[in-house]
Write a protein that holds these residues in place. Structure first.
Motif, PDB file in Angstrom:
ATOM      1  N   ARG A 164       0.829  -1.203   0.000  1.00 53.81           N
ATOM      2  CA  ARG A 164       0.000   0.000   0.000  1.00 53.81           C
ATOM      3  C   ARG A 164       0.867   1.257   0.000  1.00 53.81           C
ATOM      4  NH1 ARG A 164      -2.092  -0.746   4.461  1.00 53.81           N
ATOM      5  NH2 ARG A 164      -3.683  -2.242   3.780  1.00 53.81           N
ATOM      6  N   LYS A 165       1.964   1.220   0.743  1.00 53.39           N
ATOM      7  CA  LYS A 165       2.868   2.364   0.776  1.00 53.39           C
ATOM      8  C   LYS A 165       3.549   2.569  -0.576  1.00 53.39           C
ATOM      9  CE  LYS A 165       6.880   4.214   3.224  1.00 53.39           C
ATOM     10  NZ  LYS A 165       7.885   3.960   4.295  1.00 53.39           N
ATOM     11  N   CYS A 166       3.966   1.488  -1.208  1.00 56.45           N
ATOM     12  CA  CYS A 166       4.599   1.605  -2.525  1.00 56.45           C
ATOM     13  C   CYS A 166       3.618   2.144  -3.562  1.00 56.45           C
ATOM     14  CB  CYS A 166       5.143   0.249  -2.968  1.00 56.45           C
ATOM     15  SG  CYS A 166       6.534  -0.354  -1.976  1.00 56.45           S
ATOM     16  N   LYS A 167       2.346   1.766  -3.415  1.00 55.71           N
ATOM     17  CA  LYS A 167       1.348   2.257  -4.359  1.00 55.71           C
ATOM     18  C   LYS A 167       1.050   3.728  -4.139  1.00 55.71           C
ATOM     19  CE  LYS A 167      -3.244   1.161  -6.174  1.00 55.71           C
ATOM     20  NZ  LYS A 167      -4.428   0.268  -6.037  1.00 55.71           N
ATOM     21  N   GLU A 168       1.018   4.161  -2.885  1.00 53.45           N
ATOM     22  CA  GLU A 168       0.737   5.565  -2.601  1.00 53.45           C
ATOM     23  C   GLU A 168       1.906   6.463  -3.004  1.00 53.45           C
ATOM     24  OE1 GLU A 168      -0.154   5.666   1.513  1.00 53.45           O
ATOM     25  OE2 GLU A 168      -2.148   4.723   1.307  1.00 53.45           O
ATOM     26  N   ASP A 169       3.130   6.048  -2.687  1.00 51.90           N
ATOM     27  CA  ASP A 169       4.317   6.852  -3.003  1.00 51.90           C
ATOM     28  C   ASP A 169       4.951   6.495  -4.341  1.00 51.90           C
ATOM     29  OD1 ASP A 169       3.854   7.909  -0.527  1.00 51.90           O
ATOM     30  OD2 ASP A 169       5.371   6.678   0.486  1.00 51.90           O
ATOM     31  N   TRP A 170       4.401   5.480  -5.006  1.00 47.84           N
ATOM     32  CA  TRP A 170       4.898   5.016  -6.312  1.00 47.84           C
ATOM     33  C   TRP A 170       6.391   4.686  -6.232  1.00 47.84           C
ATOM     34  CZ3 TRP A 170       1.738   3.303  -9.799  1.00 47.84           C
ATOM     35  CH2 TRP A 170       2.222   2.977 -11.060  1.00 47.84           C
ATOM     36  N   LEU A 171       6.693   3.670  -5.414  1.00 45.59           N
ATOM     37  CA  LEU A 171       8.072   3.251  -5.176  1.00 45.59           C
ATOM     38  C   LEU A 171       8.448   2.006  -5.974  1.00 45.59           C
ATOM     39  CD1 LEU A 171       8.176   3.676  -1.290  1.00 45.59           C
ATOM     40  CD2 LEU A 171       8.913   5.310  -3.038  1.00 45.59           C
ATOM     41  N   PHE A 172       7.685   1.698  -7.022  1.00 46.20           N
ATOM     42  CA  PHE A 172       7.957   0.472  -7.770  1.00 46.20           C
ATOM     43  C   PHE A 172       9.290   0.545  -8.505  1.00 46.20           C
ATOM     44  CE2 PHE A 172       3.282   0.841  -7.563  1.00 46.20           C
ATOM     45  CZ  PHE A 172       3.011  -0.328  -6.868  1.00 46.20           C
ATOM     46  N   SER A 173       9.648   1.720  -9.003  1.00 42.33           N
ATOM     47  CA  SER A 173      10.918   1.845  -9.728  1.00 42.33           C
ATOM     48  C   SER A 173      12.120   1.861  -8.798  1.00 42.33           C
ATOM     49  CB  SER A 173      10.907   3.119 -10.579  1.00 42.33           C
ATOM     50  OG  SER A 173      10.714   4.259  -9.765  1.00 42.33           O
ATOM     51  N   ALA A 174      11.914   2.156  -7.514  1.00 44.06           N
ATOM     52  CA  ALA A 174      13.004   2.185  -6.530  1.00 44.06           C
ATOM     53  C   ALA A 174      12.612   1.329  -5.335  1.00 44.06           C
ATOM     54  CB  ALA A 174      13.311   3.618  -6.105  1.00 44.06           C
ATOM     55  N   CYS A 175      12.498   0.028  -5.569  1.00 47.21           N
ATOM     56  CA  CYS A 175      12.081  -0.889  -4.509  1.00 47.21           C
ATOM     57  C   CYS A 175      13.173  -0.965  -3.447  1.00 47.21           C
ATOM     58  CB  CYS A 175      11.809  -2.271  -5.094  1.00 47.21           C
ATOM     59  SG  CYS A 175      11.300  -3.490  -3.857  1.00 47.21           S
ATOM     60  N   PRO A 176      12.841  -0.769  -2.166  1.00 44.46           N
ATOM     61  CA  PRO A 176      13.885  -0.807  -1.129  1.00 44.46           C
ATOM     62  C   PRO A 176      14.431  -2.201  -0.867  1.00 44.46           C
ATOM     63  CG  PRO A 176      11.715  -0.523  -0.140  1.00 44.46           C
ATOM     64  CD  PRO A 176      11.516  -0.423  -1.624  1.00 44.46           C
TER      65      PRO A 176
END
Length: 279
Positions: A159-171
């Motif tokens: 949910r956090k990755c979807k809100e902040d759009w972190l798919f291109s920079a996965c931690p």
């Protein structure tokens, strides 16, 4: 007087357009060499008819298949429908994997249609299945490139990755790097990354100088005898014979190595002293 002559000359010209360049026809004759394009043409009455080009159907050549065609457009029945739908999703894959995605979608549609029973297999369902096959392809591709997928994380993280759009920079993604990448140290020296990685087969000089390294190769009985000698305890007859046997064995190895090195040195000197041509 001149204006009247010009008007009379223009009235004698046939009004129309060139059949080649479609410009205004300026010749008095209806057929001749056009002054605009320099080609033999005729005068067309209207510009629309001049733009048309009529060709005989007998002279036309049959349309050839594309050089990169796969021949699937000649299928019939359900296979043609499967190919038509799969071809609309295959271009969304990587260029060298488009054929693989095309085949995967066709096979998936065929399996679903075979196991569907008597239920109608509509076109909307085919598009939905093809879209899911494409999504599974990219998920598999993402796992290969990064070592994991979004399914490996919790719902809160997704949910956090979807809100902040972190798919291109996965931690949590695995970072790929080239072994040929130059690395510069504090002194300005540049070295490739592959040369800085420790080698397990490299010789550890500190461990080689340590006596514990040699003790690892010694038998347990010999180590016990050495500890008794270190502590000043007397050895019994069995231990004395064992120590003497170990000493003789090591002396034989040492003398054999010395003799081998001496023979190799003698052979080298003799070979260097021999003439080039022996005959």
């Amino acid at each position: 007087m001149s204006s009247s002559v010009t008007v009379a000359g223009e009235q004698n010209r046939p009004g129309g357009f060139c059949s080649r360049c479609h410009r205004v026809w300026v010749l008095k004759e209806r057929q001749g060499v056009c002054r605009w394009c320099g080609k033999v043409a005729t005068c067309q009455t209207t510009k629309t008819s001049a733009l048309r080009s009529f060709k005989s159907s007998r002279c036309s050549k049959p349309k050839q298949a594309e050089m990169g065609g796969n021949g699937y457009d000649h299928l019939s029945g359900n296979w043609l429908a499967f190919y038509t739908i799969a071809s609309k999703f295959s271009h969304k894959a990587k260029p060298d994997e488009r054929d693989d995605l095309l085949h995967d979608i066709i096979i998936t549609l065929a399996d679903v249609e075979r196991n569907n029973g008597h239920h109608p297999f509509t076109e909307a369902a085919m598009y939905r299945i093809a879209s899911r096959a494409q999504a599974l392809y990219w998920r598999k591709r993402y796992r290969i490139d990064n070592g994991l997928t979004c399914g490996d994380c919790s719902k809160a993280q997704r949910r956090k990755c979807k809100e902040d759009w972190l798919f291109s920079a996965c931690p949590k993604a695995v970072k790929l790097d080239s072994l040929n990448r130059p690395v510069t140290d504090d002194e300005g020296n540049t070295t490739e990354l592959g040369d800085l990685i420790a080698d397990d087969r490299a010789l550890d000089l500190d461990a080689w100088l340590d006596a514990n390294t040699f003790l690892l190769k010694c038998p347990d009985r010999l180590i016990a005898i050495a500890e008794k000698r270190r502590d000043g305890q007397p050895l019994d007859k069995a231990e004395q014979k064992a120590l003497e046997r170990f000493r003789k064995r090591e002396q034989i190895k040492m003398f054999s190595c010395v003799a081998f090195s001496a023979n190799s040195a003698t052979n080298t000197v003799g070979a260097s002293a021999m003439p080039a041509n022996c005959g």
